[in-house]
Design an enzyme around this catalytic site. Structure first.
Site, mmCIF file in Angstrom:
data_model
loop_
_atom_site.group_PDB
_atom_site.id
_atom_site.type_symbol
_atom_site.label_atom_id
_atom_site.label_comp_id
_atom_site.label_asym_id
_atom_site.label_seq_id
_atom_site.Cartn_x
_atom_site.Cartn_y
_atom_site.Cartn_z
ATOM 1 N N PHE A 185 32.999 32.940 29.554
ATOM 2 C CA PHE A 185 32.697 33.030 27.945
ATOM 3 C C PHE A 185 32.784 34.306 27.452
ATOM 4 O O PHE A 185 32.833 34.720 26.254
ATOM 5 C CB PHE A 185 31.495 32.253 27.605
ATOM 6 C CG PHE A 185 30.123 33.125 27.639
ATOM 7 C CD1 PHE A 185 29.537 33.420 28.838
ATOM 8 C CD2 PHE A 185 29.494 33.814 26.559
ATOM 9 C CE1 PHE A 185 28.372 34.369 28.839
ATOM 10 C CE2 PHE A 185 28.736 34.570 26.522
ATOM 11 C CZ PHE A 185 27.829 34.807 27.587
ATOM 12 N N LYS A 186 32.660 35.346 28.520
ATOM 13 C CA LYS A 186 32.611 36.916 28.172
ATOM 14 C C LYS A 186 33.818 37.048 27.242
ATOM 15 O O LYS A 186 34.044 38.306 26.334
ATOM 16 C CB LYS A 186 32.556 37.494 29.384
ATOM 17 C CG LYS A 186 31.444 37.386 30.138
ATOM 18 C CD LYS A 186 30.145 37.704 29.747
ATOM 19 C CE LYS A 186 29.053 37.709 30.660
ATOM 20 N NZ LYS A 186 28.497 36.741 31.312
ATOM 21 N N ASP A 187 35.051 36.451 27.399
ATOM 22 C CA ASP A 187 36.223 36.704 26.707
ATOM 23 C C ASP A 187 35.924 36.556 25.214
ATOM 24 O O ASP A 187 36.704 37.083 24.387
ATOM 25 C CB ASP A 187 37.375 35.737 27.145
ATOM 26 C CG ASP A 187 37.856 36.109 28.662
ATOM 27 O OD1 ASP A 187 37.801 37.143 28.877
ATOM 28 O OD2 ASP A 187 37.945 35.085 29.200
ATOM 29 N N LEU B 168 34.566 40.030 24.589
ATOM 30 C CA LEU B 168 35.476 41.165 24.975
ATOM 31 C C LEU B 168 36.777 41.254 24.552
ATOM 32 O O LEU B 168 37.475 42.238 24.455
ATOM 33 C CB LEU B 168 35.244 41.091 26.377
ATOM 34 C CG LEU B 168 33.788 41.711 26.980
ATOM 35 C CD1 LEU B 168 33.426 41.174 28.268
ATOM 36 C CD2 LEU B 168 33.578 43.329 26.657
ATOM 37 N N THR C 154 31.567 39.854 33.225
ATOM 38 C CA THR C 154 31.803 40.668 32.129
ATOM 39 C C THR C 154 32.808 41.755 32.376
ATOM 40 O O THR C 154 33.675 42.161 31.935
ATOM 41 C CB THR C 154 30.440 41.441 31.995
ATOM 42 O OG1 THR C 154 29.385 40.692 31.582
ATOM 43 C CG2 THR C 154 30.650 42.601 31.044
#
Ligand SMILES: *Cc1c(COP(=O)(O)O)cnc(C)c1O
Length: 495
Positions: free
Chosen positions: A111-113, A116, A146
């Site tokens: 989910f960091k995408d 980011l 991350t």
């Protein structure tokens, strides 16, 4: 422009959104928080007719109001494109009576995408807006996800460099392989001999090093952060809660105004704080369900009002949640302390000195939006197996923490409110743990053999992110002591 950001530790700090994004952390070590939380100015019905990008614009324009429409739309277009393997960007999958919001369809399948992929654009736009000529050096501590998502976002972005620190023995084999194979001359990946908290504390210390700041500035560099302490990470995360609600409404699963619960597998408290902000922007959310793994500091905090990091750090199969200091909780503490930098600073000083702090009864009373619980390793594995066996849907170990806690919540409260579970990683990112949960017999298989087996069981194509690293060469092999982190950064920058 009317929304300013303040530091959680110093009332005299007041900056625009783009300045807060550039700085990452306030000079006093505090986090930037919006002075007030704006309300959505489109109705839920209007939002239900919008694409992900359109919802992103409607949410982000309110929180980042010193960006022009053109700037913001440009950032959004560059972020949510074919890097995602579905046009929906964040699809909802219904399984066993809950809605899994799949936040793992971006470049690095976690989910960091979601944040980011847009942060580099928000950051370079912020630099331009503020006449910054220095090269921006992103410094990041990662518990696994991350790091890769930031590397993928910033690789080869002109005017930026990125240094990522990860706990050498605290990430999954696939996570590590993803990071150490990262291409891009502006990228640097370092394993540290310590855990995630050591990495995060080390990075915070580098940020706070005034001497280093001067040396950097003279050499034409300045730091920024891609960690979820940067509001440029937090704001894009609000979007998918609004989008999820809008999709449920569009699909006739809920009526406009009907409340939903959100369950979030939590580590640094960034994702769930975004859900809290969404609620405060007017999204009808009932409970924010904070799910922890065996590092259950947050569960204990919500139950007792005492935050206490003095305990053993447990390495679990959900490594991205193996955290004892949840940085973003500070934003909530500041708020329930009546937006008092003074009170918050006292508590944070206590955390630094004694490893704990206790909030007042008055502050605790303001936490009624939240419900906290945790999943043991055995429960986590059982949930993966159970869901696979009952409906063929395979979830990763982090999402399984959330699904487990959701089951506990329902048993505890009998609440039948429709519920969205944030599905934070693809099962392919944690293939070994997922497959062993489904059947221990898989333990003897190799990492990529397991990947193919998972594809067969889940009937889901192996994502590109995994295909890519099957044969990719290792490009980063630096390992250092925690005390050497600053020197490693200097070496990379040649200063
Ligand atoms: C980072 C991460 C989390 C924790 O999110 P926070 O915003 O740090 O609370 C949960 N699951 C996965 C897969 C992650 O990568």
């Amino acid at each position: 422009m009317s929304l300013f950001y303040r530091s959680t530790r110093d009332d005299s700090v007041r900056v625009t959104a783009s300045q807060a994004i550039l700085k990452g952390l306030a000079p006093d070590g505090g986090l930037f928080v919006p002075e007030s939380i704006p309300s959505l100015d489109k109705s839920l019905e209007e939002l239900s007719k919008m694409s992900y990008k359109e919802v992103a614009y409607e949410v982000m324009k309110l929180m980042l109001d010193d960006f022009t429409e053109e700037e913001l739309k440009n950032c959004i277009d560059k972020a949510y494109d074919s890097k995602f393997d579905t046009e929906e960007i964040a699809p909802l999958v219904k399984a066993e009576g809950a809605y899994f919001l799949e936040l793992f369809h971006g470049a690095t399948i976690a989910f960091k995408d979601m944040a980011l992929s847009i942060l580099p654009h928000l950051l370079t736009t912020s630099a331009k807006k503020n006449d910054v000529k220095n090269e921006i050096v992103i410094l990041t501590a990662t518990s696994g996800d991350t790091g890769k998502a930031a590397l993928a976002g910033f690789a080869d972005v002109p005017g930026t460099r990125i240094v990522v620190f990860y706990p050498k023995n605290g990430v999954s084999p696939i996570q590590e392989k993803q990071m150490v194979t990262q291409k891009g001359a502006n990228t640097h990946v370092i394993g540290i001999k310590g855990n995630f908290d050591d990495a995060q504390t080390g990075v915070k210390n580098i940020f706070g090093d005034k001497e280093l700041e001067k040396v950097m500035n003279n050499a034409g560099f300045q730091f920024s952060s891609a960690n979820s302490i940067n509001i440029g990470r937090l704001v894009p995360q609000i979007v998918y809660y609004v989008y999820a609600y809008a999709r449920l409404l569009a699909n006739g699963e809920i009526k406009a105004g009907e409340k939903i619960n959100a369950v979030v597998p939590t580590g640094n408290f960034g994702n769930i704080l975004a859900a809290f902000y969404a609620k405060n922007m007017g999204l009808p959310i009932n409970k924010l369900i904070c799910a922890s793994n065996e590092n259950k500091v947050l569960y204990d905090f919500f139950t007792t009002g005492e935050y206490d990091r003095n305990r053993d750090f447990v390495l679990t199969t959900s490594p991205s949640m193996d955290i004892l200091i949840s940085s973003n909780l500070e934003r909530l503490i500041y708020r329930i302390a009546g937006n008092s930098a003074e009170k918050n600073s006292e508590l944070m000083a206590s955390l630094k000195e004694t490893g704990k702090y206790e909030i007042t009864a008055d502050m605790k009373a303001q936490l009624s939006d939240f419900y906290g619980n945790y999943a043991t390793e055995a429960e986590d594995a059982a949930t993966i197996k159970d869901l696979y066996e009952t409906c063929g849907y395979v979830i990763d170990t982090h999402t399984a923490v959330a699904a487990t806690v959701y089951n506990k919540y329902k048993a505890d409260t009998k609440d039948e409110t429709k519920t969205v579970i944030a599905s934070t990683a693809s099962p392919y990112k944690f293939t070994r743990s997922v497959m062993e949960a489904i059947d221990p017999k898989y333990a003897s298989m190799g990492d990529f053999e397991l990947v193919d087996k998972l594809s067969e069981l889940a009937k889901v194509k192996v994502p590109n992110a995994i295909e890519e690293i099957r044969t990719a060469p290792v490009l980063h092999n630096t390992v250092c002591e925690v005390s050497e982190m600053t020197n490693e950064v200097k070496k990379f920058l040649g200063i």
